[in-house]
Write an enzyme that holds these catalytic residues in place. Structure first.
Site, PDB file in Angstrom:
ATOM      1  N   HIS A 103      -6.696  28.156  35.029  1.00 22.74           N
ATOM      2  CA  HIS A 103      -7.327  26.876  35.354  1.00 22.74           C
ATOM      3  C   HIS A 103      -6.334  26.140  36.254  1.00 22.74           C
ATOM      4  CE1 HIS A 103      -8.885  27.716  31.263  1.00 22.74           C
ATOM      5  NE2 HIS A 103      -9.986  27.090  31.633  1.00 22.74           N
ATOM      6  N   ASP A 106      -3.582  24.569  34.347  1.00 20.93           N
ATOM      7  CA  ASP A 106      -2.607  25.439  33.655  1.00 20.93           C
ATOM      8  C   ASP A 106      -1.374  25.613  34.525  1.00 20.93           C
ATOM      9  OD1 ASP A 106      -4.703  26.007  31.890  1.00 20.93           O
ATOM     10  OD2 ASP A 106      -5.180  27.921  32.866  1.00 20.93           O
ATOM     11  N   ASP A 341      -8.848  36.558  27.179  1.00 19.82           N
ATOM     12  CA  ASP A 341      -8.898  35.126  26.844  1.00 19.82           C
ATOM     13  C   ASP A 341      -8.609  35.038  25.342  1.00 19.82           C
ATOM     14  OD1 ASP A 341      -9.269  32.472  26.631  1.00 19.82           O
ATOM     15  OD2 ASP A 341     -11.284  32.410  27.465  1.00 19.82           O
TER      16      ASP A 341
HETATM   17  C1  XLS Z   1     -13.131  28.292  26.329  1.00 19.85           C
HETATM   18  C2  XLS Z   1     -13.367  29.167  27.465  1.00 19.85           C
HETATM   19  C3  XLS Z   1     -12.481  28.932  28.674  1.00 19.85           C
HETATM   20  C4  XLS Z   1     -13.012  29.629  29.898  1.00 19.85           C
HETATM   21  C5  XLS Z   1     -12.415  29.154  31.171  1.00 19.85           C
HETATM   22  O1  XLS Z   1     -13.622  28.512  25.236  1.00 19.85           O
HETATM   23  O2  XLS Z   1     -13.294  30.492  26.993  1.00 19.85           O
HETATM   24  O3  XLS Z   1     -11.173  29.318  28.398  1.00 19.85           O
HETATM   25  O4  XLS Z   1     -12.864  31.015  29.821  1.00 19.85           O
HETATM   26  O5  XLS Z   1     -12.542  27.795  31.347  1.00 19.85           O
HETATM   27 CA    CA Z   2     -13.352  32.365  28.091  1.00 18.32          CA
HETATM   28 CA    CA Z   3     -13.110  31.096  23.888  1.00 15.85          CA
END
Ligand code: XLS
Ligand code: CA
Ligand code: CA
Length: 438
Positions: A103, A106, A341
């Site tokens: 992001h 980040d 993620d």
């Molecule tokens: C949050 C989301 C986020 C997206 C990107 O739950 O997974 O991290 O992947 O904004």
């Molecule tokens: Ca995500």
């Molecule tokens: Ca998530």
């Protein structure tokens, strides 16, 4: 790179095979090993999520940071961001992963105003570009954080305030520019707070039209700057918002079609968002894939006993196998990849745990890939599925589907036929077969 942030790992994590007892070695992920028509590396296209791996502090609703990261020590926010980025690229290289995702907020801290925030981002993008060049690591996707800042507490693209929507659009413009500058292959829209808490103050039709307009502006902008990036929408049913507009793959596909946006977006499917929506990971992948819209994957998992978005590393071979079946059956993810993620648990406080977590996730997907490819080669499920629908290949089935019979014809047909005999679905036999492959 002068300073080492991961002194416990001297060289890139090696592949040592399944009998290895070395916790810092891959047991199944062997990047150059051929599986079907591609190498494992080409199939899996793993990416690191900057927000969890580099920015995660171990904090939760009941307590602050539990990790003491060396790269978070500098007191000046820009120095901290730079050290974090140096640490990130050291980690990517030592792990042997070719992609990362971020992001805007980040990688670069907010400044005193929007213009300064944009300058911070530009400076960090310049450093990322240099490090990408030095290491060969690439950007899988970029995105804008449109959910942390207080102004987004009532939504960004769907905010009731036109000024907030405008501010969010400006932020997206800069995040797309950053992604372009870094050669990102995809750009993600996750509607963090694009939803509503109560109908008492909400016009949901208007908010969805606003969201469509927001996305259309992004489509227009990428065309205008000649950026051949794949746009992805990431569905999620709740958290932070109670009712999110992109609650699952089906709802998102409907929204895109309804608003003439379907040609411009694919989906980024996250495992834990699928399960929060009451589906399985593979259901969400299959729904997206059936529509020709499975673009990329956020590889993680939830916890059966916890009802929130725990973002854990994937370890379940059954689940990775089912996921890889869908991905292989559609011929791969194209420009997309498998982005972890996922975050280490609050108690996993040593930076080494970041290696263990990713090694486990990569091995879990490598095993899933191997099992899925073997099952596809042996036509284990495809043969059964073909046979299951074979009554549509001829006779009444073929004529119904060709539009040659209607209700009246079928009434006449049924009155002279005996009751159909339905073959078994053989679910348990198939479950046993899958377990024998795993
Ligand atoms: C949050 C989301 C986020 C997206 C990107 O739950 O997974 O991290 O992947 O904004
Ligand atoms: Ca995500
Ligand atoms: Ca998530």
């Amino acid at each position: 790179m002068a300073k080492s942030f991961f002194p416990g790992v001297e060289k890139p994590i090696p592949y040592e095979g399944k009998d290895s007892k070395n916790p810092l070695a891959f047991k199944f992920y062997n990047k150059d090993q051929r599986v079907g028509s591609k190498t494992m590396g080409q199939h899996l296209r793993f990416a690191i999520a900057y927000w969890h791996t580099m920015m995660g502090t171990g904090s939760d609703m009941f307590g602050g940071a539990s990790f003491q990261r060396e790269w978070h020590k500098a007191s000046n926010p820009m120095d901290r961001a730079k050290e974090t980025m140096e640490a990130a690229f050291e980690f990517f290289q030592k792990l042997g992963v070719e992609y990362y995702c971020f992001h805007d907020r980040d990688i670069a801290p907010e400044g005193a105003n929007f213009a300064e925030t944009c300058r911070n981002l530009e400076a960090m993008v310049a450093l990322a570009k240099e490090l990408q060049k030095q290491t060969g690591v690439k950007l899988l996707w970029g995105t804008a954080n449109l959910f942390s800042h207080a102004i987004f507490s009532q939504g960004a693209g769907t905010s009731p305030s036109a000024q907030v929507m405008a501010y969010a659009a400006a932020q997206v413009k800069n995040a797309i520019d950053a992604t372009k500058e870094l050669g990102g292959e995809n750009y993600v829209f996750w509607g963090g707070r694009e939803g509503y808490e109560t109908l008492l103050n909400t016009d949901l039709k208007r908010e969805q039209k606003q969201m469509a307009r927001f996305l259309q502006m992004a489509v227009d902008y990428k065309k205008k700057i000649g950026f051949d990036v794949q746009f992805l929408i990431e569905p999620k049913p709740k958290e932070p918002t109670k009712h999110q507009y992109d609650s699952d793959a089906a709802a998102t596909l409907y929204f895109l079609k309804e608003n003439d946006l379907a040609d411009h977006f694919k989906l980024n499917i996250e495992a834990n968002h699928g399960t929060l929506a009451g589906h399985t990971f593979e259901h969400e992948l299959a729904v997206a894939s059936a529509a020709g819209k499975l673009g990329s994957v956020d590889a993680n998992r939830g916890d059966m006993l916890l009802g929130w978005d725990t973002d854990q590393f994937p370890t379940d071979i059954y689940s990775t196998t089912m996921a890889m079946m869908v991905i292989l059956n559609q011929g791969g993810l194209g420009k997309g990849g498998l982005n972890f993620d996922a975050k280490v648990r609050r108690s996993s406080s040593d930076p080494l745990d970041l290696f263990h977590a990713h090694i486990g996730g990569m091995d879990a997907f490598a095993r899933g890939l191997l099992v899925a490819q073997k099952m596809i080669d042996d036509r284990v499920l495809s043969k059964v599925i073909e046979q299951r629908y074979s009554s549509f290949n001829s006779g009444v089935g073929a004529r119904i589907m060709a539009g040659q019979m209607g209700l009246q014809d079928l009434d006449a047909w049924a009155k002279q036929e005996s009751l159909p005999v339905l073959p078994s679905g053989r679910q348990e036999m198939l479950e046993n077969i899958i377990n024998s492959y795993i």
